[in-house]
Design a protein around this motif. Structure first.
Motif, short mmCIF file in Angstrom:
data_model
loop_
_atom_site.label_atom_id
_atom_site.label_comp_id
_atom_site.label_asym_id
_atom_site.label_seq_id
_atom_site.Cartn_x
_atom_site.Cartn_y
_atom_site.Cartn_z
N GLN A 46 0.83 -1.20 0.00
CA GLN A 46 0.00 0.00 0.00
C GLN A 46 0.87 1.26 0.00
O GLN A 46 0.57 2.23 -0.71
CB GLN A 46 -0.93 0.01 1.21
N VAL A 47 1.92 1.27 0.79
CA VAL A 47 2.82 2.44 0.85
C VAL A 47 3.45 2.67 -0.52
O VAL A 47 3.47 3.81 -1.03
CB VAL A 47 3.90 2.25 1.93
N ARG A 48 3.97 1.61 -1.13
CA ARG A 48 4.58 1.74 -2.46
C ARG A 48 3.57 2.28 -3.47
O ARG A 48 3.88 3.16 -4.27
CB ARG A 48 5.11 0.39 -2.93
N ASP A 49 2.35 1.74 -3.42
CA ASP A 49 1.31 2.15 -4.36
C ASP A 49 0.97 3.63 -4.20
O ASP A 49 0.85 4.36 -5.19
CB ASP A 49 0.06 1.30 -4.16
N ARG A 50 0.83 4.08 -2.97
CA ARG A 50 0.46 5.48 -2.73
C ARG A 50 1.58 6.42 -3.17
O ARG A 50 1.34 7.49 -3.73
CB ARG A 50 0.13 5.72 -1.26
N LEU A 51 2.83 6.01 -2.95
CA LEU A 51 3.96 6.84 -3.37
C LEU A 51 4.02 6.93 -4.90
O LEU A 51 4.28 8.00 -5.45
CB LEU A 51 5.26 6.29 -2.81
N ARG A 52 3.78 5.81 -5.57
CA ARG A 52 3.79 5.82 -7.05
C ARG A 52 2.67 6.70 -7.59
O ARG A 52 2.79 7.26 -8.68
CB ARG A 52 3.63 4.40 -7.59
N ARG A 53 1.59 6.84 -6.83
CA ARG A 53 0.47 7.68 -7.25
C ARG A 53 0.66 9.14 -6.83
O ARG A 53 -0.25 9.95 -6.98
CB ARG A 53 -0.84 7.14 -6.67
N GLY A 54 1.83 9.44 -6.27
CA GLY A 54 2.16 10.82 -5.95
C GLY A 54 1.76 11.31 -4.58
O GLY A 54 1.65 12.52 -4.36
N ALA A 55 1.55 10.41 -3.63
CA ALA A 55 1.20 10.83 -2.28
C ALA A 55 2.27 11.76 -1.71
O ALA A 55 3.47 11.51 -1.87
CB ALA A 55 1.04 9.61 -1.37
N ARG A 56 1.84 12.82 -1.07
CA ARG A 56 2.76 13.79 -0.48
C ARG A 56 2.72 13.78 1.04
O ARG A 56 3.52 14.42 1.72
CB ARG A 56 2.41 15.20 -0.98
N SER A 57 1.75 13.06 1.60
CA SER A 57 1.56 13.03 3.05
C SER A 57 0.97 11.68 3.39
O SER A 57 -0.15 11.36 2.97
CB SER A 57 0.62 14.18 3.47
N LEU A 58 1.71 10.86 4.14
CA LEU A 58 1.35 9.45 4.29
C LEU A 58 1.71 8.95 5.68
O LEU A 58 2.73 9.34 6.25
CB LEU A 58 2.09 8.63 3.23
N GLY A 59 0.87 8.07 6.22
CA GLY A 59 1.16 7.49 7.52
C GLY A 59 0.62 6.08 7.63
O GLY A 59 -0.25 5.67 6.84
N VAL A 60 1.13 5.34 8.60
CA VAL A 60 0.65 3.98 8.90
C VAL A 60 0.26 3.95 10.37
O VAL A 60 1.08 4.26 11.24
CB VAL A 60 1.74 2.92 8.62
N LEU A 61 -0.97 3.59 10.64
CA LEU A 61 -1.48 3.50 12.01
C LEU A 61 -1.77 2.04 12.32
O LEU A 61 -2.43 1.35 11.55
CB LEU A 61 -2.75 4.34 12.15
N THR A 62 -1.25 1.56 13.46
CA THR A 62 -1.46 0.18 13.86
C THR A 62 -2.09 0.14 15.25
O THR A 62 -2.21 1.16 15.92
CB THR A 62 -0.14 -0.61 13.89
N PHE A 63 -2.46 -1.06 15.68
CA PHE A 63 -3.06 -1.21 17.00
C PHE A 63 -2.19 -2.00 17.97
O PHE A 63 -2.64 -2.33 19.07
CB PHE A 63 -4.44 -1.87 16.87
#
Length: 208
Positions: A46-63
């Motif tokens: 998911q991170v790779r995909d969002r970066l390839r789509r030009g994401a400029r602000s990204l985070g991962v939230l876990t529990f």
């Protein structure tokens, strides 16, 4: 007093759901499966995909702390051998956040990957212990997770709404998580039906 029911926010793009077959050995110390390799890999995808789509602000939230640590290690290892991934992370306008829900308080990102972390035993049995989700502030943590994205979120989980419903602990957090997963599964099914030209609607869920 109780919390006022708060609807899952309406984002510019509907949130998504990715279910994975996440299995790992039960941790004898905690009695749970708090992270699985399959879910860690799904988060990286998911991170790779969002970066390839030009994401400029990204985070991962876990529990779980264990899952946050596993994702952090996997991202660092992947970036060390993948120049495209490393460049994408460096180009983010805000630093990539990989944190548990509790540590996301006061933080937000345009796009957030919410990854439950908790999974199944090698035999396929879903863990019944969901850490802080089944604790006194579980409902608040689920609501926090559902409101950290400004534009788009995707939830990644090895457990379905039905799996979560049978978890141990205080019901408020478990029911809040079950409701979110149930709604997201419905939205995903509706999206697939829409691609086939079939109209579908999903009632919004409220987080208490």
């Amino acid at each position: 007093g109780g919390l006022t029911p708060t609807p899952v926010p309406v984002l510019p793009r509907p949130p998504g759901l990715v279910l994975v077959d996440g299995r790992a050995a039960l941790d004898e110390r905690t009695g749970t499966v708090a992270t699985t390799p399959a879910e860690v890999e799904a988060v990286l995808t998911q991170v790779r995909d969002r970066l390839r789509r030009g994401a400029r602000s990204l985070g991962v939230l876990t529990f779980s702390d264990a899952h946050a640590a596993a994702v952090t290690t996997a991202l660092a290892t992947a970036a060390a051998g993948d120049a495209e991934l490393a460049a994408g992370l460096d180009a983010l306008a805000e630093p990539l956040l990989v944190r548990t829900a509790r540590r996301w308080q006061g933080e937000g990102r345009d796009e957030v990957v919410v990854s439950l972390g908790y999974g199944r035993t090698p035999q396929g049995r879903p863990t019944t212990r969901l850490g802080e989700v089944g604790g006194p502030v579980g409902d608040r943590l689920v609501r926090l997770a559902a409101t950290r994205a400004r534009r788009w979120a995707v939830w990644v989980s090895a457990l379905s709404a039905k799996d979560v419903a049978s978890a141990e602990g205080e019901r408020a957090g478990i029911e809040a998580l079950r409701g979110v997963l149930d709604e997201l599964a419905g939205r995903t099914a509706c999206a697939k039906l829409a691609e086939m030209g079939i109209r579908c609607s999903v009632d919004a869920v409220s987080l208490a």
